[in-house]
Design a protein around this motif. Structure first.
Motif, PDB file in Angstrom:
ATOM      1  N   TRP A 240      46.809  70.871  16.091  1.00  0.00           N
ATOM      2  CA  TRP A 240      46.432  72.189  15.569  1.00  0.00           C
ATOM      3  C   TRP A 240      45.437  72.895  16.473  1.00  0.00           C
ATOM      4  CZ3 TRP A 240      48.200  68.431  12.393  1.00  0.00           C
ATOM      5  CH2 TRP A 240      49.145  68.798  11.430  1.00  0.00           C
TER       6      TRP A 240
ATOM      7  N   LEU B  15      44.308  66.508  14.322  1.00  0.00           N
ATOM      8  CA  LEU B  15      43.975  67.918  14.094  1.00  0.00           C
ATOM      9  C   LEU B  15      43.697  68.618  15.415  1.00  0.00           C
ATOM     10  CD1 LEU B  15      41.613  67.850  10.973  1.00  0.00           C
ATOM     11  CD2 LEU B  15      43.804  69.030  11.147  1.00  0.00           C
TER      12      LEU B  15
ATOM     13  N   TYR C 186      40.179  69.295   6.606  1.00  0.00           N
ATOM     14  CA  TYR C 186      41.599  69.570   6.802  1.00  0.00           C
ATOM     15  C   TYR C 186      42.403  68.300   7.044  1.00  0.00           C
ATOM     16  CZ  TYR C 186      41.327  74.623   6.779  1.00  0.00           C
ATOM     17  OH  TYR C 186      41.181  75.932   6.388  1.00  0.00           O
TER      18      TYR C 186
ATOM     19  N   LYS D  20      55.234  71.488  13.454  1.00  0.00           N
ATOM     20  CA  LYS D  20      54.125  70.546  13.500  1.00  0.00           C
ATOM     21  C   LYS D  20      54.594  69.112  13.270  1.00  0.00           C
ATOM     22  CE  LYS D  20      51.105  73.650  14.416  1.00  0.00           C
ATOM     23  NZ  LYS D  20      50.707  73.828  15.832  1.00  0.00           N
TER      24      LYS D  20
ATOM     25  N   ASP E  63      49.788  78.337  14.904  1.00  0.00           N
ATOM     26  CA  ASP E  63      49.030  77.448  15.785  1.00  0.00           C
ATOM     27  C   ASP E  63      47.532  77.561  15.572  1.00  0.00           C
ATOM     28  OD1 ASP E  63      51.074  76.342  18.056  1.00  0.00           O
ATOM     29  OD2 ASP E  63      51.686  78.298  17.310  1.00  0.00           O
ATOM     30  N   ASP E  64      47.083  78.698  15.090  1.00  0.00           N
ATOM     31  CA  ASP E  64      45.664  78.877  14.810  1.00  0.00           C
ATOM     32  C   ASP E  64      45.507  79.999  13.798  1.00  0.00           C
ATOM     33  OD1 ASP E  64      42.942  78.524  14.872  1.00  0.00           O
ATOM     34  OD2 ASP E  64      42.714  78.822  17.031  1.00  0.00           O
TER      35      ASP E  64
ATOM     36  N   LEU F 273      48.858  77.551   8.329  1.00  0.00           N
ATOM     37  CA  LEU F 273      49.050  76.495   9.310  1.00  0.00           C
ATOM     38  C   LEU F 273      50.313  75.697   9.044  1.00  0.00           C
ATOM     39  CD1 LEU F 273      45.355  75.267   9.575  1.00  0.00           C
ATOM     40  CD2 LEU F 273      46.596  76.651  11.237  1.00  0.00           C
ATOM     41  N   GLU F 274      50.598  75.418   7.772  1.00  0.00           N
ATOM     42  CA  GLU F 274      51.784  74.624   7.456  1.00  0.00           C
ATOM     43  C   GLU F 274      53.061  75.442   7.577  1.00  0.00           C
ATOM     44  OE1 GLU F 274      51.373  72.419   3.861  1.00  0.00           O
ATOM     45  OE2 GLU F 274      49.670  71.266   4.626  1.00  0.00           O
TER      46      GLU F 274
ATOM     47  N   HIS G 161      51.596  66.244   6.421  1.00  0.00           N
ATOM     48  CA  HIS G 161      52.637  66.306   7.456  1.00  0.00           C
ATOM     49  C   HIS G 161      53.207  64.928   7.756  1.00  0.00           C
ATOM     50  CE1 HIS G 161      51.397  70.450   8.138  1.00  0.00           C
ATOM     51  NE2 HIS G 161      52.417  70.587   8.951  1.00  0.00           N
TER      52      HIS G 161
ATOM     53  N   THR H  33      45.796  67.982   5.511  1.00  0.00           N
ATOM     54  CA  THR H  33      46.936  68.639   6.165  1.00  0.00           C
ATOM     55  C   THR H  33      47.696  67.644   7.028  1.00  0.00           C
ATOM     56  OG1 THR H  33      45.841  70.794   6.175  1.00  0.00           O
ATOM     57  CG2 THR H  33      47.603  70.461   7.784  1.00  0.00           C
TER      58      THR H  33
END
Length: 232
Positions: free
Chosen positions: A186, A182, A193, A160, A97-98, A92-93, A200, A196
């Motif tokens: 995301w 999220l 999560y 992101k 996108d998924d 994800l990072e 960011h 995350t």
């Protein structure tokens, strides 16, 4: 007709994906090598890239990172046999996108594909109606070019980070919880999560704030989450 690139080295999985996406009316191109998949993705327009992580010649993480570094923002759905949380976070990072883990149920896979397509259509519709450029004192955001300037110097943001900045800058003063961010950035919402989002936000502040410990643009709403300063 939506165009989808499938980069997957397992012929059984790629064939299964192709059958079901064809049923949705999508035009599918399949590639089973990482480096070739990167070249195809970077030289042709697609609405979605379905990307296995474990690939010969170049792995999916490297492909995703290189595409994003080249300002290719085609939505990416990553597929892998790995299930550890760290692998999901890395994917994800890297700009995906998924993320879906093998073995997966085809109905879940189709639902994720449709969700990505729907979000992209909504994003394109909103973007076409709204101003492309935002400015807050020394901070300039060009959404169409996905460019951010600070004191006329271009900032190197990940996809992101850019999406987070645009979302909050378009809604100054509104506080977003980590769970909301999220879901909106995301595309799905589940516990575990939130770190995350924090990571960011911290990296984004390090890039656009003169003093990240005393931010001027992205503020913390204690007990809630984050907001963009509405007093600029």
């Amino acid at each position: 007709m939506k165009k989808v690139l499938v980069v997957e080295d397992d012929p059984n999985i790629s064939h299964l994906i192709q059958i079901h996406l064809n049923d949705l009316g999508y035009q599918i191109q399949v590639c089973n090598h990482g480096r070739e998949g990167f070249e195809i993705a970077n030289s042709n327009p697609f609405d979605l890239i379905i990307l296995d992580i474990m690939l010969p010649e170049m792995d999916g993480i490297a492909i995703c990172q290189k595409l994003r570094a080249l300002d290719n923002f085609t939505p990416i759905l990553m597929i892998t046999a790995k299930s550890e949380e760290i692998d999901k976070v890395i994917g994800l990072e890297s700009g995906a996108d998924d993320y879906i883990t093998k073995p997966f149920k085809i109905r879940e896979f189709i639902a994720r594909v449709k969700a990505i397509m729907r979000r992209q259509d909504q994003f394109n519709m909103v973007a076409s109606k709204e101003a492309d450029q935002l400015q807050f004192n020394s901070l300039e955001i060009d959404e169409k070019k996905r460019k951010v300037l600070l004191d006329e110097k271009r900032m190197d943001l990940t996809p992101k980070e850019f999406d987070l900045l645009v979302l909050m800058a378009k809604n100054p003063g509104r506080s977003y919880s980590r769970g909301e961010l999220l879901e909106l950035i995301w595309g799905y919402d589940f516990s575990g999560y939130e770190h995350t989002v924090n990571a960011h936000i911290n990296r984004l502040r390090a890039k656009i704030e003169k003093d990240p410990n005393n931010p001027n643009f992205i503020l913390t709403t204690w007990g809630v989450g984050y907001r963009f300063n509405d007093e600029l």
